[in-house]
Design an enzyme around this catalytic site. Sequence first.
Site, short mmCIF file in Angstrom:
data_model
loop_
_atom_site.label_atom_id
_atom_site.label_comp_id
_atom_site.label_asym_id
_atom_site.label_seq_id
_atom_site.Cartn_x
_atom_site.Cartn_y
_atom_site.Cartn_z
N HIS A 127 0.82 -1.22 0.00
CA HIS A 127 0.00 0.00 0.00
C HIS A 127 0.85 1.27 0.00
O HIS A 127 0.33 2.36 -0.24
CB HIS A 127 -0.98 0.00 1.18
CG HIS A 127 -0.36 0.22 2.53
ND1 HIS A 127 -0.08 -0.81 3.40
CD2 HIS A 127 0.05 1.35 3.16
CE1 HIS A 127 0.44 -0.32 4.51
NE2 HIS A 127 0.54 0.99 4.39
N ASP A 157 0.16 -7.74 1.40
CA ASP A 157 0.54 -6.34 1.50
C ASP A 157 2.06 -6.16 1.54
O ASP A 157 2.58 -5.35 2.30
CB ASP A 157 -0.10 -5.67 2.72
CG ASP A 157 -0.03 -4.14 2.64
OD1 ASP A 157 0.13 -3.62 1.52
OD2 ASP A 157 -0.13 -3.49 3.68
N SER A 231 4.75 2.25 8.11
CA SER A 231 4.41 1.14 7.23
C SER A 231 5.60 0.74 6.37
O SER A 231 6.20 1.58 5.70
CB SER A 231 3.24 1.52 6.32
OG SER A 231 2.06 1.66 7.06
#
Length: 390
Positions: A127, A157, A231
């Site tokens: 993402h 992911d 992230s």
Amino acid sequence: MQRLWLLFAQTVTVGLAIWFIVASLKPEWAAGMTRTAPAVRSNSSVPMLEAPAGQPPTQGSYRSAAKRAMPAVVNIYTTKGSRQPAHPFMDDPLFRKFFGDQQEDKQFSLGSGVVVSPEGYVLTNNHVVETADEIEVAFADGRKAVAKLVGTDPETDLAVIKINMKDLPAITLGNVDQAMVGDVVLAIGNPFGVGQTVTMGIISALGRSHLGINTFENFIQTDAAINPGNSGGALIDTNGNLLGINTAIYSRSGGSLGIGFAIPVTTVKDVMESIIATGQKVRGWIGVEPQDITPELAESFGLTRKSGAIIAGVLKGGPADKAGMRPGDILLAVEGKAINDTTEMLNIIAQLKPGNKAKMRVLRRNQESNVEVVVGKRPKPRREVSNEER
């Protein structure tokens, strides 16, 4: 006797006075006469004690682990060009001459990544880079490089990008199988774009699934602070070895509430090697829609068992359909491995090699039987359209 006592008292008084004067004016002399740490003159008149230079903290410090891993954690900046809707007058050459052509805006995004190979491979979250037109990697020492996308795996992911630079610091992969709840871990990333940051916590849980974050879930849960911008960053052990890739948090405010999730290094390694070799992660697939057995379903189907996965639907012409599986069947085992729920079923089938035959045990009308399924290749997931794109 009184004279001797008076002489002693005077001597002690003079000695204390001399000591006070030396301690005030020449503290370094006084330090040399004792075994304590040297006194330091500050802006105030109160002497302070300071540990000798180079002396490490006696306990509670994880700076060696941080120092070992931090150079391999990078900041990732992405840009995406987005064109504004064309004005009707833009079709007029005279209008374009005076007001210019259609403008292109750039949206900037921020995340983290981990260098996993001296050859320039960097791991991050899908993402972070999935919609990027340009990707730039920045190291803590100030170096920057343009990166190209090697491949992504939306169902975990994860994504792999590559940069061309020399003398890259690569992180060491840890052994997550030896990790236990309560172990101290450090999270490294770039939260909110403030710069590289290290936070500390413990492993709160292992093997977290059924969260609805990814298709394939096996998360490490930690209370180490993870915030937007973390992230794709590293979750490391106290030796500086990579245990997982930070990917998500549970939050009602957007900030850390002490519940963060990292993809374990076992999953990371498997997906990374597949992406580097083929550009994608290839998984097995049999074309069914599974459903967990609930007490209500067990009662309606007259089942005595609470484990397994109910086949709620079978894709026509798919591998399971060709093998004779039908809606209502309960999948009990795949290649001898017991199936307890749909998550376990998906994970086991995903590990099967497409094109190979797999033996599966099913329960139909309270009778068990074996079927042989030719495993297919799992289709790529359809990309969900966000509200901004609708």
